[in-house]
Scaffold this motif. Structure first.
Motif, mmCIF file in Angstrom:
data_model
loop_
_atom_site.group_PDB
_atom_site.id
_atom_site.type_symbol
_atom_site.label_atom_id
_atom_site.label_comp_id
_atom_site.label_asym_id
_atom_site.label_seq_id
_atom_site.Cartn_x
_atom_site.Cartn_y
_atom_site.Cartn_z
ATOM 1 N N LEU A 34 0.825 -1.205 0.000
ATOM 2 C CA LEU A 34 0.000 0.000 0.000
ATOM 3 C C LEU A 34 0.855 1.249 0.000
ATOM 4 C CD1 LEU A 34 -1.390 0.709 3.519
ATOM 5 C CD2 LEU A 34 -0.575 -1.567 3.026
ATOM 6 N N GLU A 35 0.327 2.252 -0.656
ATOM 7 C CA GLU A 35 0.914 3.587 -0.636
ATOM 8 C C GLU A 35 0.329 4.291 0.577
ATOM 9 O OE1 GLU A 35 3.296 4.261 -2.934
ATOM 10 O OE2 GLU A 35 2.878 2.193 -3.586
ATOM 11 N N ILE A 36 1.191 4.723 1.487
ATOM 12 C CA ILE A 36 0.727 5.250 2.774
ATOM 13 C C ILE A 36 0.257 6.693 2.622
ATOM 14 C CG2 ILE A 36 1.368 5.733 5.158
ATOM 15 C CD1 ILE A 36 3.467 3.484 4.916
ATOM 16 N N GLY A 63 5.719 4.160 13.625
ATOM 17 C CA GLY A 63 4.425 4.301 12.968
ATOM 18 C C GLY A 63 3.689 2.989 12.832
ATOM 19 N N HIS A 64 2.603 2.807 13.658
ATOM 20 C CA HIS A 64 1.784 1.595 13.539
ATOM 21 C C HIS A 64 0.295 1.941 13.506
ATOM 22 C CE1 HIS A 64 2.414 1.136 18.211
ATOM 23 N NE2 HIS A 64 1.531 2.084 17.945
ATOM 24 N N GLU A 65 -0.003 3.109 12.982
ATOM 25 C CA GLU A 65 -1.389 3.521 12.738
ATOM 26 C C GLU A 65 -1.452 3.999 11.286
ATOM 27 O OE1 GLU A 65 -2.310 5.028 17.324
ATOM 28 O OE2 GLU A 65 -1.974 6.519 15.769
ATOM 29 N N ILE A 66 -1.453 3.032 10.373
ATOM 30 C CA ILE A 66 -1.168 3.290 8.962
ATOM 31 C C ILE A 66 -2.429 3.163 8.116
ATOM 32 C CG2 ILE A 66 0.176 2.509 6.967
ATOM 33 C CD1 ILE A 66 2.132 1.215 9.075
ATOM 34 N N ILE A 67 -2.683 4.177 7.303
ATOM 35 C CA ILE A 67 -3.818 4.168 6.365
ATOM 36 C C ILE A 67 -3.281 4.421 4.963
ATOM 37 C CG2 ILE A 67 -6.000 5.268 5.685
ATOM 38 C CD1 ILE A 67 -6.342 3.981 8.344
ATOM 39 N N GLY A 68 -3.770 3.657 3.999
ATOM 40 C CA GLY A 68 -3.337 3.885 2.624
ATOM 41 C C GLY A 68 -4.206 3.143 1.623
ATOM 42 N N GLU A 127 17.595 -7.458 8.686
ATOM 43 C CA GLU A 127 16.879 -6.180 8.763
ATOM 44 C C GLU A 127 15.865 -6.214 9.897
ATOM 45 O OE1 GLU A 127 17.222 -3.385 6.948
ATOM 46 O OE2 GLU A 127 18.770 -4.141 5.597
ATOM 47 N N ARG A 128 15.456 -5.023 10.331
ATOM 48 C CA ARG A 128 14.354 -4.865 11.276
ATOM 49 C C ARG A 128 13.112 -4.442 10.499
ATOM 50 N NH1 ARG A 128 15.660 -7.051 15.924
ATOM 51 N NH2 ARG A 128 14.325 -5.662 17.113
ATOM 52 N N THR A 129 11.941 -4.633 11.102
ATOM 53 C CA THR A 129 10.724 -4.094 10.482
ATOM 54 C C THR A 129 10.710 -2.578 10.653
ATOM 55 O OG1 THR A 129 9.487 -4.515 12.520
ATOM 56 C CG2 THR A 129 9.344 -6.178 10.772
ATOM 57 N N TYR A 130 10.195 -1.911 9.641
ATOM 58 C CA TYR A 130 10.093 -0.453 9.649
ATOM 59 C C TYR A 130 8.627 -0.057 9.500
ATOM 60 C CZ TYR A 130 15.135 -0.657 8.767
ATOM 61 O OH TYR A 130 16.477 -0.920 8.854
ATOM 62 N N GLY A 131 8.232 0.970 10.260
ATOM 63 C CA GLY A 131 6.830 1.346 10.348
ATOM 64 C C GLY A 131 6.352 2.313 9.290
ATOM 65 N N GLY A 132 5.307 3.042 9.645
ATOM 66 C CA GLY A 132 4.522 3.798 8.683
ATOM 67 C C GLY A 132 4.957 5.213 8.401
ATOM 68 N N TYR A 133 6.067 5.674 9.008
ATOM 69 C CA TYR A 133 6.597 6.983 8.631
ATOM 70 C C TYR A 133 7.371 6.788 7.325
ATOM 71 C CZ TYR A 133 6.013 8.459 13.610
ATOM 72 O OH TYR A 133 5.545 8.750 14.873
ATOM 73 N N ALA A 134 6.658 6.409 6.288
ATOM 74 C CA ALA A 134 7.277 6.030 5.019
ATOM 75 C C ALA A 134 6.251 6.192 3.911
ATOM 76 C CB ALA A 134 7.782 4.595 5.079
ATOM 77 N N THR A 135 6.711 6.062 2.679
ATOM 78 C CA THR A 135 5.801 6.252 1.540
ATOM 79 C C THR A 135 5.001 5.005 1.216
ATOM 80 O OG1 THR A 135 7.621 5.740 0.029
ATOM 81 C CG2 THR A 135 7.202 8.072 0.485
ATOM 82 N N GLN A 136 5.533 3.811 1.566
ATOM 83 C CA GLN A 136 4.831 2.565 1.229
ATOM 84 C C GLN A 136 5.246 1.470 2.199
ATOM 85 O OE1 GLN A 136 7.835 1.069 -2.317
ATOM 86 N NE2 GLN A 136 6.120 2.410 -2.866
ATOM 87 N N ILE A 137 4.441 0.398 2.218
ATOM 88 C CA ILE A 137 4.738 -0.745 3.078
ATOM 89 C C ILE A 137 4.177 -1.995 2.422
ATOM 90 C CG2 ILE A 137 2.644 -0.511 4.499
ATOM 91 C CD1 ILE A 137 4.413 -1.295 6.942
ATOM 92 N N VAL A 138 4.836 -3.137 2.653
ATOM 93 C CA VAL A 138 4.398 -4.435 2.142
ATOM 94 C C VAL A 138 4.110 -5.334 3.345
ATOM 95 C CG1 VAL A 138 5.024 -6.455 0.771
ATOM 96 C CG2 VAL A 138 5.794 -4.176 0.063
ATOM 97 N N VAL A 139 2.894 -5.902 3.379
ATOM 98 C CA VAL A 139 2.430 -6.642 4.556
ATOM 99 C C VAL A 139 1.693 -7.903 4.115
ATOM 100 C CG1 VAL A 139 0.977 -6.535 6.634
ATOM 101 C CG2 VAL A 139 2.217 -4.502 5.893
ATOM 102 N N ASP A 140 1.821 -8.970 4.898
ATOM 103 C CA ASP A 140 1.063 -10.197 4.670
ATOM 104 C C ASP A 140 -0.438 -9.896 4.668
ATOM 105 O OD1 ASP A 140 -0.459 -12.663 5.796
ATOM 106 O OD2 ASP A 140 1.471 -13.496 5.187
ATOM 107 N N ASP A 345 0.366 13.646 7.554
ATOM 108 C CA ASP A 345 -0.008 13.588 6.147
ATOM 109 C C ASP A 345 1.219 13.101 5.385
ATOM 110 O OD1 ASP A 345 -0.678 13.956 3.527
ATOM 111 O OD2 ASP A 345 -1.309 16.037 3.727
ATOM 112 N N MET A 346 1.218 11.853 4.963
ATOM 113 C CA MET A 346 2.429 11.266 4.399
ATOM 114 C C MET A 346 2.720 11.778 2.984
ATOM 115 S SD MET A 346 3.594 9.753 6.975
ATOM 116 C CE MET A 346 5.088 9.424 6.055
#
Length: 351
Positions: A34-36, A63-68, A127-140, A345-346
């Motif tokens: 998703l694009e955050i 960041g663990h309150e992610i909408i996209g 690597e470590r997991t990285y949260g939602g202060y980012a432009t995108q994320i890939v999740v199961d 606002d990402m």
């Protein structure tokens, strides 16, 4: 394979957050990308960035309150499609095989849930997991949540942590119409507790040390406000609460709140992940009272909470910020200077 993503994070506990490039995995057959659009700011983000709980591994991207919106799905993903409005909360994986996972309690996974940030990444070695202060994320796909389209997307972000953290104990302890429910502390968690308890039909009492918060509490749905350092008022409410949700984020005296519970009633802690002041066992024993704790909620329960929010038009009260203002926002959260949750606002990161 990995893809490079723009993010904002910290490289040590002593430094402010700044722009970083991080690695995300390519979309696998069971994944959703998703694009955050928005990410909430939780006090847990601050604790982790500043290593106040210990165990932080740098760099940290919180960041663990992610909408996209979904931009790509793997071939085994059937329940989601490109363009869907979705969310990612505090977890991105678990063993999905243990007793707790089979009971939809992934947050209590025997082998340890994979949290959205600062956990070991199961897919990218080293690597470590990285949260939602980012432009995108890939999740199961099993950890993707559907966001109702009728509620404000930005204001829905804190539901994925503050929302489920308060919803889960209210439902687990069967808060119902007519119950007298106390919510201690009017912050990011407390304001959601008031909204949910009110929507469930309870008689809601906001319990606070600050008389100045009374008007806001009533606007949010509290029927009454109890000033906890007013001994006469506390005495009037003694032994009268069916349930108390305690959102105080630091160690504090428990005895005054234990005294408020009815016999066989429960107070649940969701805020203070640290030592509490000693309390008198007699306060529990004499009324067969209980103190318990609660940690977020499972994915199935979180989806039920989101559906309830869609049906009742419930969201968080937020203040929107750009990513460049995140360090100032952290200082304001620590001072309690936000009503009641910051959301980033990402799009500002892309800019």
């Amino acid at each position: 394979m990995a893809i490079t993503t723009k993010a904002y994070g910290a490289i040590s506990e002593k430094e402010p957050l700044k722009p970083l490039d991080i690695k995300r995995r390519e979309v696998g057959e069971n994944d959703v990308k998703l694009e955050i659009s928005f990410c909430g700011v939780c006090h847990s983000d601050i604790h982790t960035v500043r290593n106040e709980w210990g165990g932080s591994k740098y760099p940290v991207v919180p960041g663990h309150e992610i909408i996209g919106r979904i931009s790509k799905v793997g071939q085994n993903v059937k329940n989601f499609k490109e363009g869907d409005l979705v969310g990612v909360g505090c977890m991105v994986d678990s063993c999905q095989e243990c007793e707790q996972c089979k009971k939809d309690l992934e947050q209590l996974c025997d082998k340890g849930a994979t949290f959205t940030y600062n956990s070991e990444d199961k897919y990218l070695k080293g690597e470590r997991t990285y949260g939602g202060y980012a432009t995108q994320i890939v999740v199961d796909k099993e950890f993707i949540l559907r966001i109702p389209e009728n509620i404000e997307a930005a204001a829905a972000a804190p539901l994925l942590c503050a929302g489920i953290t308060t919803w889960s104990p209210l439902k687990h302890w069967n808060v119902k119409k007519g119950d007298k429910v106390g919510v201690i502390g009017l912050g990011g968690l407390g304001h959601m507790g008031v909204k949910f308890a009110n929507a469930l039909g309870a008689n809601v009492v906001m319990i606070t040390t600050s008389p100045s918060k009374a008007e806001d509490a009533k606007k949010l749905g509290a029927h009454e406000v109890l000033i906890s350092n007013d001994e006469a008022e506390m005495k009037k409410h003694k032994n009268s609460f069916d349930f108390i949700l305690n959102t105080i984020p630091v160690g504090h005296r428990m005895d005054p709140y234990i005294a408020l519970l009815k016999y066989d009633a429960t107070m649940v802690l969701v805020g203070a992940i640290e030592p509490l002041d000693p309390f008198h066992g007699g306060g529990l024993i004499r009324g067969r009272k209980r103190i318990s704790g609660s940690l977020i909620g499972g994915i199935k329960e979180t989806q039920k909470m989101l559906d309830f929010c869609g049906a009742h038009n419930i969201v968080s009260d937020i203040e929107m910020i750009d990513i460049k203002d995140i360090n100032e926002a952290y200082d304001r959260v620590v001072k309690g200077d936000v009503k009641y949750r910051f959301v980033i606002d990402m799009a500002s990161l892309k800019e």
